[in-house]
Design an enzyme around this catalytic site. Structure first.
Site, PDB file in Angstrom:
ATOM      1  CE1 TYR A 240      -4.153  -1.456   0.087  1.00 35.90           C
ATOM      2  CE2 TYR A 240      -3.521  -2.551   2.121  1.00 35.90           C
ATOM      3  CZ  TYR A 240      -4.407  -2.392   1.075  1.00 35.90           C
ATOM      4  OH  TYR A 240      -5.533  -3.154   1.009  1.00 35.90           O
ATOM      5  CB  THR A 271      -2.302  -3.911  -6.976  1.00 33.17           C
ATOM      6  OG1 THR A 271      -3.674  -4.341  -6.991  1.00 33.17           O
ATOM      7  CG2 THR A 271      -1.878  -3.487  -8.372  1.00 33.17           C
ATOM      8  CG  ASP A 272      -2.679  -5.051  -0.365  1.00 30.89           C
ATOM      9  OD1 ASP A 272      -3.752  -5.682  -0.466  1.00 30.89           O
ATOM     10  OD2 ASP A 272      -2.096  -4.891   0.727  1.00 30.89           O
ATOM     11  CD1 TRP A 273      -9.084  -6.896  -2.388  1.00 32.60           C
ATOM     12  CD2 TRP A 273      -6.970  -7.518  -2.774  1.00 32.60           C
ATOM     13  NE1 TRP A 273      -9.097  -8.193  -2.892  1.00 32.60           N
ATOM     14  CE2 TRP A 273      -7.824  -8.593  -3.137  1.00 32.60           C
ATOM     15  CE3 TRP A 273      -5.604  -7.700  -2.961  1.00 32.60           C
ATOM     16  CZ2 TRP A 273      -7.354  -9.805  -3.643  1.00 32.60           C
ATOM     17  CZ3 TRP A 273      -5.128  -8.904  -3.473  1.00 32.60           C
ATOM     18  CH2 TRP A 273      -5.989  -9.926  -3.803  1.00 32.60           C
ATOM     19  CB  SER A 275      -2.738  -0.515  -3.241  1.00 32.49           C
ATOM     20  OG  SER A 275      -2.306  -1.429  -4.238  1.00 32.49           O
TER      21      SER A 275
END
Ligand code: BGC
Length: 708
Positions: A240, A271-273, A275
Site C-alpha cells: 500500500y 497489487t494489494d487491494w 492501492s
C-alpha cells in the site's frame, strides 16, 4: 511410526495418491509433489492463448474479478482462479455479497499459530510442514492462490500486522520463508510474497511513504523476498505504501527494477487491494494484475487511444498472468476434497508449531513447570474463555478450538480456580497465580506498545499481591512489560497460538512439553528506545478500527528509516541500549553448555566455504531443545556495519547429559554487505569474529578468522 501405505487411484488422476497410517490412527494423504512448468514451457502456452485473445479480452484480463478472482475466459477454456488469505491458514469468506463462492466453500480450515510464533520455532522444516498443510487446505477448497506468506519486517513493535510476519532479522526470515514457499507450492498452490516493499506499519497504511536507503533495502528489507523468489514463489503482491516517493504498486523502480531485474522475479505481480491510482504508470511499471478490479486501469481504452498505454503493455501484463496460470497447471487443476482427510494431521502440525513457538522469558526459581504438590492455582485474564487472535484478512476461525480454561483444567483439575476479576485477597490466598494478558492486533491500524489500561492494572494487581505470579502474554508483537517484569515470577510469551495453542501452553505450564522457542524480535523496555520511534506525524496519535474514510483525507507522510540497516538487535547493540529481552532469547527447563568452537579454515579466500563446528551439551535433568545461533562480526569495515549479524542457527534436541556437535557453513555472502558504490555485495578482506551462543546477547564462544 507404523507406516501403512495404501495406494488409491485419485479422482483427478493428476497425482499419484497414497495414504500413510501414522501410529495406526491418523491417516495422511500424500500426493506426488507438484512440479510447476518452467518459464519456457509456460511461456509457450501463454503465447498460444494470448494470440487468440481479443484486445477487449486482454484488457479485461489484467483487472481482478469479483474481488478475489483471476477472471475466467470460457471461450478459450481459461478457468477462473480463486485467491484466499493468508499466512496462518485459510480465511474462509462468507460475506461476499453477490459472489457465488459455493465452489470454494470449505467447511472448516485449521487455525495455525501466527507466523511470528512460527518464526519463534526457528524450525524451517516445520515452516515447510505448516505451509504444506495450508496448501493442502487450499486444494481442498479449490483455492489456487494463497495470499501469503506475509513477510514484512518487524521494524517497530506497534505495527498491527507484526503477527502476520516473521520478525526482525533478514536471515531468520529468509530461512523460514523459503521453506514456507516450497511447502505451499509443493501442493500446487501459488505462494504470494507480500507486501513488496518496506510496508512495516499499518498506521494510515495507504498514506505512508517509507524513505529507505539503498543499503537498508538490500541488507534488511529485500533478502527475505529474494529467498522467496529463489524458492520459486509464483506471485508477489505489492504494498500500500510509497517507497521513496512512489506508490509501490505502480512504480517502475520497485517492480521492474528491484523486483524483476535485481531479485530476478519472473512471475505474477499483483497489487494489494485498492492501492494503485495511475493507469499509465501501472501499465509501464512491470505490474501485472490490478486487484480487486481495474480501477487505475478502468479507462484503459481511453489511455490506449491517447497513446499513454500501448496494447503491448497490456499484452505483457496478460501474458505474465497466463504464464503463471499455466506454470501452476491451473488449466488442469481440480478441487480435491480428499485433502479433508489430512486435516487431523494439519491440526497436529498446528499443535507442534505452538509447542515449539511459545517462548519462556522468565522463570525465577524454576517456578515452572508448576510443581505437583501445588495446592491452588488462580487463573485470570482476558483470553481464558476466548482465543486471542490477530484480526483482518489473516484471521482464521479454526475449529476444535481449545480454550485456555479447558486446557488448564485438564492439566490441573480441582486445583485450578478461574476468577475473572479477582480481588487482592483472592490473589494473595492462591499458591500460584496465572495471569493472562494480551493485545488484539489487527491489519488496518497500529496499536500502542503498552497494554490496554485494564490489563496493565490487572497484571500489576497480581504481581503486587502474589510473588508467585506467572504471566502469559497473548500478542502478535512486543508489549511493554517494564512495570511488572521484575515482580513477575515467570513470563511466557504465547503469541496467538491458533486453535491448538492453549493445549501446547498448558503442556508447557505443566511440564509435559519443555519450551524451546526463541524470540525472533527484540522486546524493548520503552517504545522510545526502538529504532521505529517517532514514525507517527507530530501531533497525531494511534487509532483503532478500520478508517478507510478518514484515511483518504490524511496527507501522505514520510516515515524516515533513519536507522538505515540498524533495526532490531543491530540497533540496540550499536546504541548500547539494553532491551528487556534480546533477539534470539528464550529459556528451557533444562540448561545447555557450549564448547569446542573450531573452524575449518582460520584464513579463507573468496571462493572458500568455512565450516564452523562446536558442541552443545544438555547439562540439566530433562530432555530439551536448544537453538544454537551463529553471528558474524566484521571487525574493520569501510562502511558502518552492525556489531554482529545472524548467519546460522540449528536446533538440537538433547537428552540429559547428551552432547551434539553442530556444524554450520559460511560462504563469502555471509561476510558481505551491500556496497552502494559498487551496486553489489562486498566482503572486505581482514578480520571477522564468529560468535556462537544461545541468543544475541549470550555468546559463550568466539573465534577470529581472516578473509584473505
Ligand atoms: C491486505 C492483503 C490481503 C488483501 C486481500 C488487503 O487489505 O493488505 O494482505 O491479501 O487485502 O484480502
Amino acid at each position: 511410526m507404523d507406516k501403512e501405505i495404501l495406494l488409491v487411484l485419485s479422482a483427478s488422476v493428476v497425482f499419484l495418491t497414497s495414504y500413510t497410517r501414522l501410529n495406526g490412527q491418523q491417516t495422511k494423504l500424500h500426493r506426488e509433489q507438484f512440479h510447476p512448468l518452467t518459464f519456457a514451457e509456460a511461456d509457450k502456452k501463454a503465447d498460444s492463448v494470448l494470440a487468440l485473445m481479443t484486445a477487449d479480452e486482454k484488457i479485461a484480463y489484467v483487472g481482478g474479478d469479483r474481488s478475489f478472482f483471476i477472471r475466467p475466459l470460457p471461450r478459450l477454456k481459461l478457468r477462473e482462479v480463486y485467491m484466499s488469505d493468508a499466512t496462518q491458514g485459510v480465511h474462509i469468506r462468507d460475506k461476499f455479497v453477490g459472489n457465488d463462492l459455493s465452489n470454494y466453500e470449505l467447511d472448516k480450515s485449521t487455525s495455525f499459530p501466527c507466523p511470528i510464533s512460527l518464526a519463534s520455532t526457528w524450525d524451517p522444516e516445520l515452516s515447510f510442514r505448516y505451509s504444506e498443510a495450508i496448501g493442502e487446505e487450499c486444494r481442498a477448497g479449490g483455492i489456487g492462490i494463497l495470499l501469503g506468506p506475509g513477510m514484512n519486517a518487524y521494524r517497530q513493535s506497534q505495527c498491527g500486522r507484526n503477527f502476520e510476519y516473521f520478525g526482525e532479522d533478514p536471515f531468520l526470515r529468509s530461512r523460514m520463508i523459503e521453506e514456507y514457499v516450497k511447502g505451499v507450492q509443493s501442493t500446487g498452490t501459488v505462494a504470494t510474497l507480500k507486501h513488496f516493499a518496506a510496508n512495516n506499519t499499518d498506521y494510515y497504511r495507504r498514506r505512508s511513504n517509507s524513505v529507505v536507503d539503498e543499503r537498508a533495502l538490500h541488507e534488511i528489507y529485500l533478502p527475505p523476498f529474494k529467498a522467496g523468489v529463489d524458492a520459486g514463489a509464483r506471485a508477489v503482491m505489492t504494498s500500500y505504501n510509497q517507497l521513496n516517493g512512489e506508490w509501490c504498486g505502480q512504480s517502475e523502480t520497485v517492480i521492474d527494477e528491484i523486483l524483476r531485474k535485481q531479485l530476478g522475479f519472473q512471475w505474477l505481480v499483483m497489487t494489494d487491494w485498492w492501492s494503485v491510482y495511475d493507469g499509465e504508470k501501472l501499465a509501464k511499471s512491470g505490474q501485472d494484475l490490478e486487484m480487486p478490479l481495474a480501477v487505475a486501469l478502468k479507462d484503459a481504452h481511453a489511455l490506449i487511444r491517447d497513446g499513454k498505454v500501448t496494447m503491448s503493455d497490456i499484452e505483457r501484463m496478460a501474458k505474465s498472468i497466463l504464464r503463471t496460470y499455466f506454470s501452476m497447471k491451473f488449466d488442469e487443476m481440480k478441487r480435491d476434497t480428499l485433502y479433508y482427510d489430512n486435516f487431523a494431521d494439519h491440526e497436529h502440525t498446528a499443535l507442534q508449531t505452538a509447542r515449539e513457538g511459545i517462548v519462556l522469558l522468565k522463570n525465577d526459581g524454576n517456578i515452572l513447570p508448576i510443581a505437583a504438590n501445588t495446592k491452588s492455582i488462580l487463573l485470570t485474564g482476558d483470553f481464558v474463555e476466548k482465543l486471542a487472535v490477530g484480526g483482518g484478512s489473516a484471521e482464521v476461525k479454526g475449529y476444535n478450538s481449545k480454550l485456555m480454561l479447558d486446557e488448564f483444567k485438564k492439566e490441573f483439575g480441582g486445583k485450578l480456580v478461574y476468577v475473572k476479576d479477582p480481588s487482592a485477597a483472592q490473589i494473595q490466598s492462591a499458591d500460584i497465580v496465572v495471569c493472562n494478558v494480551g493485545t488484539k492486533d489487527s491489519e488496518g491500524w497500529d496499536r500502542p506498545f503498552a497494554l490496554p489500561e485494564d490489563q496493565e492494572l490487572k497484571v500489576r494487581l497480581c504481581v503486587e499481591n502474589n510473588p508467585n505470579t506467572i504471566v502469559i502474554v497473548a500478542s502478535g508483537s512486543g508489549i511493554r512489560m517494564t512495570d511488572w517484569n521484575a515482580k513477575a515470577r515467570a513470563i511466557v510469551y504465547a503469541w496467538y497460538g491458533g486453535q491448538s495453542g492453549n493445549q501446547a501452553l498448558a503442556e508447557i505450564i505443566a511440564g509435559k512439553t519443555n519450551p524451546s522457542g526463541k524470540l525472533p524480535i527484540t522486546i524493548e523496555k520503552e517504545f522510545k528506545d526502538s529504532p521505529g520511534y517517532g514514525y507517527i506525524p507530530a501531533g497525531e496519535s494511534l487509532y483503532s478500527g478500520w478508517n478507510d474514510g478518514k484515511e483518504k483525507e490524511h496527507p501522505i507522510f514520510d516515515i524516515n528509516y533513519k536507522e538505515s540497516i540498524f533495526i532490531g538487535y543491530r540497533w540496540y547493540e550499536k546504541k548500547k541500549i539494553k532491551p528487556l529481552y534480546p533477539f534470539g532469547y528464550g529459556l528451557s527447563y533444562t540448561s545447555f553448555e557450549y564448547s569446542d568452537l573450531s573452524v575449518s579454515k582460520e584464513k579463507f579466500s573468496d571462493n572458500d566455504t568455512v565450516t564452523i563446528s562446536f558442541k552443545v551439551k544438555n547439562t540439566g535433568t530433562v530432555r530439551g531443545t536448544e537453538i544454537a545461533q551463529l553471528y558474524v562480526e566484521d571487525v574493520h569495515a569501510s562502511l558502518p556495519r552492525p556489531i554482529k549479524e545472524l548467519k546460522g542457527f540449528k536446533r538440537a534436541e538433547l537428552e540429559p547429559g547428551q552432547t551434539a556437535t553442530i556444524t554450520m557453513q559460511l560462504t563469502r555472502k555471509d561476510f558481505s554487505f551491500w556496497n552502494p558504490a559498487a551496486k553489489g555485495w562486498d566482503a572486505e578482506k581482514g578480520e571477522f569474529i564468529i560468535h556462537v551462543g544461545s541468543s544475541s546477547r549470550d555468546i559463550p564462544l568466539q573465534k577470529s578468522i581472516e578473509l584473505l
